[in-house]
Write an enzyme that holds these catalytic residues in place. Structure first.
Site, PDB file in Angstrom:
ATOM      1  N   LYS A  49      -0.924  -9.112  17.119  1.00 31.81           N
ATOM      2  CA  LYS A  49      -1.739  -8.545  16.100  1.00 31.81           C
ATOM      3  C   LYS A  49      -1.524  -9.430  14.772  1.00 31.81           C
ATOM      4  CE  LYS A  49      -2.718  -4.552  13.033  1.00 31.81           C
ATOM      5  NZ  LYS A  49      -2.504  -3.008  12.715  1.00 31.81           N
TER       6      LYS A  49
ATOM      7  N   SER B  89       0.206  -2.439   7.069  1.00 34.83           N
ATOM      8  CA  SER B  89      -0.430  -2.807   8.570  1.00 34.83           C
ATOM      9  C   SER B  89       0.616  -2.714   9.704  1.00 34.83           C
ATOM     10  CB  SER B  89      -1.254  -4.256   8.330  1.00 34.83           C
ATOM     11  OG  SER B  89      -1.561  -4.428   9.749  1.00 34.83           O
TER      12      SER B  89
ATOM     13  N   GLU C 294       0.964  -1.190   0.024  1.00 35.13           N
ATOM     14  CA  GLU C 294      -0.118   0.042   0.021  1.00 35.13           C
ATOM     15  C   GLU C 294       0.913   1.362   0.004  1.00 35.13           C
ATOM     16  OE1 GLU C 294      -3.607   1.862   2.753  1.00 35.13           O
ATOM     17  OE2 GLU C 294      -2.206   0.249   3.433  1.00 35.13           O
TER      18      GLU C 294
ATOM     19  N   GLY D  10      21.179   0.499  35.669  1.00 36.22           N
ATOM     20  CA  GLY D  10      19.641  -0.122  35.667  1.00 36.22           C
ATOM     21  C   GLY D  10      19.149  -0.854  34.392  1.00 36.22           C
ATOM     22  N   ILE D  11      18.099  -1.574  34.641  1.00 37.34           N
ATOM     23  CA  ILE D  11      17.408  -2.525  33.680  1.00 37.34           C
ATOM     24  C   ILE D  11      17.104  -1.578  32.462  1.00 37.34           C
ATOM     25  CG2 ILE D  11      15.172  -2.255  34.438  1.00 37.34           C
ATOM     26  CD1 ILE D  11      16.584  -5.488  33.484  1.00 37.34           C
TER      27      ILE D  11
ATOM     28  N   LYS E 253      -9.011   2.348  -2.577  1.00 36.23           N
ATOM     29  CA  LYS E 253      -9.465   1.700  -1.450  1.00 36.23           C
ATOM     30  C   LYS E 253     -10.821   2.233  -0.776  1.00 36.23           C
ATOM     31  CE  LYS E 253      -7.317   1.291   3.336  1.00 36.23           C
ATOM     32  NZ  LYS E 253      -5.955   1.810   3.748  1.00 36.23           N
TER      33      LYS E 253
ATOM     34  N   SER F  55      18.265   1.137  31.019  1.00 33.54           N
ATOM     35  CA  SER F  55      19.289   1.592  30.067  1.00 33.54           C
ATOM     36  C   SER F  55      20.063   0.342  29.657  1.00 33.54           C
ATOM     37  CB  SER F  55      20.091   2.470  30.781  1.00 33.54           C
ATOM     38  OG  SER F  55      20.770   1.933  32.102  1.00 33.54           O
TER      39      SER F  55
ATOM     40  N   GLY G  21      22.536   7.203  27.892  1.00 28.47           N
ATOM     41  CA  GLY G  21      23.057   7.320  29.469  1.00 28.47           C
ATOM     42  C   GLY G  21      22.894   6.049  29.883  1.00 28.47           C
TER      43      GLY G  21
ATOM     44  N   CYS H  59      -5.380  -3.193   2.165  1.00 33.89           N
ATOM     45  CA  CYS H  59      -5.442  -3.087   3.506  1.00 33.89           C
ATOM     46  C   CYS H  59      -6.668  -3.252   4.107  1.00 33.89           C
ATOM     47  CB  CYS H  59      -4.437  -1.976   4.191  1.00 33.89           C
ATOM     48  SG  CYS H  59      -3.657  -2.437   5.531  1.00 33.89           S
TER      49      CYS H  59
ATOM     50  N   SER I  23      22.966   3.760  33.394  1.00 39.62           N
ATOM     51  CA  SER I  23      22.855   3.732  35.112  1.00 39.62           C
ATOM     52  C   SER I  23      23.341   2.623  35.816  1.00 39.62           C
ATOM     53  CB  SER I  23      21.728   4.340  35.712  1.00 39.62           C
ATOM     54  OG  SER I  23      20.577   3.302  35.149  1.00 39.62           O
TER      55      SER I  23
END
Length: 559
Positions: free
Chosen positions: A205, A199, A51, A311-312, A122, A314, A307, A162, A309
């Site tokens: 989906k 789509s 499309e 942590g999970i 369409k 980043s 950045g 679509c 840190s």
């Protein structure tokens, strides 16, 4: 009545699952012409391109530029001129020639023997979620069967675009739009349904697509063939996964997901390629990698900065960036302060080591103390609070934006959907950046992604200590996220019901959640719309993301 498809059993249809760039008419045209040449070499009778393949989907307000539409038509003529032995069905923009309405159709051109032999428009124009097609296009009120000669025989093709194929039962489209274009085509004599689409992906989906398309094939006892765009365009990710169902609703061909593919379907064959489709967390990971790669490259960047840190969030963002771009194109920066724990520093170093990326350490301690000292006289003796915490986040944003400006690196933000939902993020601080990779990924799913990345690699990419330790912004002593937020499994369950399912407070409470917690979460979501309006573009992977598909007012008082 038996199947209407046998007369097509000797036909070969090529599915050109390409990755167009919005507005790159020249580049997209080159891709389409290459697939036409490949289809001819493969002996295909028809090649399908997605499309609006000529202009890329979604083109949005570029459609309001007359020159854009003219360039698209000129490109279509070039494409048609390259057809000789194969018929190409290509998505493009067609002026209506009418004074009323928008003046444009979302159209499919049937190109044959060096010219545009026919075209169709369409019928169903979606206006829900991320779609706004009625802003730009007019509906095709009379979908017609394309009668054309292919391989020395007359063919009756039901060419749809679509949304035209998206009806779960034969009354759905009539209820929603007032018409059912597929049924109209079948009634008009079509004995093969071809669909070109763009789509967008969201988790789960594609299984819905398969169910709906199989139902269409069974209902009308026709072969249904579809091609879907692949690639990332701004916040949207397109997963491809093109394919075909026979008249009994059996899947007879399936292209790959999240990458360009070229699949030739032999309607008389029994050994057509059927690829396995990733689901769940694996599909989210592949989608984020594709979306990141395309956003970076299509915006003209080559390298990114993040950045980290310890942590999970980043860590997962960095791993996705490396998968998308390569370690040599990803720059990690640690910015410790007096509140940064030792394990945060060592986790950031371990992450950089396993990813093979450079790690710079730029302390914000001096900058933070300087800012505090300068501001104390102006704070009128008020005790430290969230103001001082946010100064740290904003200093980190300043450092990262400085590196971005100096070296031309795109800054990726690392905040997740849970934080963005309740405002647990700092405007002009950790929200600084050009792309929010995880902004539609709930915190609990971030942990699933981390474990998936390690499993997939067969080694520890993201340190186990990063995954197991309590999440913390580390903006004050002994801080954890749960000081001010409910546990993430509870928070994410409430957010999913409130944002994606649009459930009321009463309904969420009736599902077993504490009323005070629910009301607090909902209040936070509503109050922080102003932050989300200023956030970086975020990649959409759920059914309802912040951004294009969720348009909430800021200055509003409805509770």
């Amino acid at each position: 009545m038996g199947s209407k498809s046998p007369r097509y059993h000797k036909m070969k249809i090529a599915l050109a699952q390409i990755n167009p760039t919005v507005g790159d008419i020249e580049g997209n045209t080159g891709k389409i012409i290459s697939t036409i040449e490949e289809a001819e070499q493969a002996g295909a009778d028809i090649v399908l391109a997605p499309e609006l393949a000529v202009v890329g989907y979604p083109p949005k307000d570029l459609l309001l530029k007359e020159s854009f539409v003219r360039d698209n038509l000129a490109a279509l003529e070039r494409i048609a001129g390259r057809t000789q032995r194969v018929t190409a069905i290509v998505g493009y923009v067609q002026p209506t020639g009418l004074e009323r309405g928008k003046g444009l159709y979302n159209a499919a051109a049937i190109c044959q023997e060096g010219k545009v032999a026919a075209w169709c428009a369409k019928t169903l124009l979606p206006t829900y979620d991320v779609f706004d097609e009625s802003r730009y296009f007019d509906e095709n009120e009379r979908p017609e069967v394309v009668r054309i000669r292919i391989g020395g025989a007359d063919k009756r093709l039901g060419v749809s675009i679509c949304e035209d194929l998206w009806s779960e039962d034969r009354h759905f489209a009539r209820r929603l739009y007032g018409r059912d274009p597929i049924a109209q085509m079948v009634d008009g004599g079509a004995d093969l349904i071809l669909n070109i689409g763009a789509s967008p992906y969201s988790v789960g989906k594609h299984q819905t697509r398969l169910k709906l398309f199989a139902a269409q094939a069974r209902r009308h006892r026709l072969t249904v063939v579809w091609v879907n765009q692949v690639g990332g365009n701004d916040d949207l990710i397109f997963d491809g996964a093109s394919g075909a169902f026979d008249a009994k609703g059996n899947l007879i061909a399936h292209a790959r997901s999240f990458c360009e593919d070229f699949l030739v379907l032999d309607l008389a064959g029994t050994d057509n390629r059927v690829e396995t489709i990733p689901e769940g967390v694996e599909s989210i990971h592949q989608g984020l990698v594709l979306g990141t790669r395309d956003y970076v490259s299509k915006c003209g960047f080559k390298e990114v900065v993040i950045g980290v840190s310890g942590g999970i969030d980043s860590a997962v963002t960095a791993a996705i960036a490396v998968a998308a771009l390569g370690a040599e194109c990803v720059h990690l920066v640690a910015m410790p302060s007096r509140y940064s724990s030792e394990h945060s520093r060592t986790d950031a170093e371990a992450l950089a080591h396993t990813l093979g990326t450079p790690l710079q350490t730029i302390s914000i301690e001096q900058m933070h103390r300087c800012a505090e000292n300068e501001l104390v006289p102006h704070f009128d003796g008020r005790p430290p609070d969230i103001t001082e915490e946010n100064i740290q986040a904003r200093l980190r944003g300043t450092v990262l934006m400085a590196l971005s400006n100096k070296f031309g690196w795109l800054l990726l933000t690392t905040g997740n959907k849970s934080e963005l939902a309740v405002g647990y993020c700092t405007l002009y601080g950790d929200m600084c950046g050009g792309l929010a990779v995880l902004s539609d990924v709930p915190k609990t799913m971030v942990y699933e992604l981390a474990n998936h990345i390690n499993r997939q690699a067969g080694q520890t990419i993201i340190p186990e200590s990063t995954i197991k330790k309590p999440p913390s912004a580390e903006l004050k002593e002994d801080q954890t996220d749960q000081d001010s937020l409910p546990p993430y499994d509870v928070l994410d369950a409430i957010l999913e019901r409130y944002i994606e399912q649009e459930q009321s407070v009463d309904r969420i409470v009736s599902a077993g959640f504490d009323e005070a917690v629910v009301r607090d979460v909902v209040r936070r979501v509503d109050l922080n719309e102003y932050k989300r309006k200023q956030a970086a573009v975020g990649l959409k992977v759920t059914s309802r993301a912040f951004g294009t598909g969720r348009r909430m007012p800021i200055a509003a008082r409805y509770q």
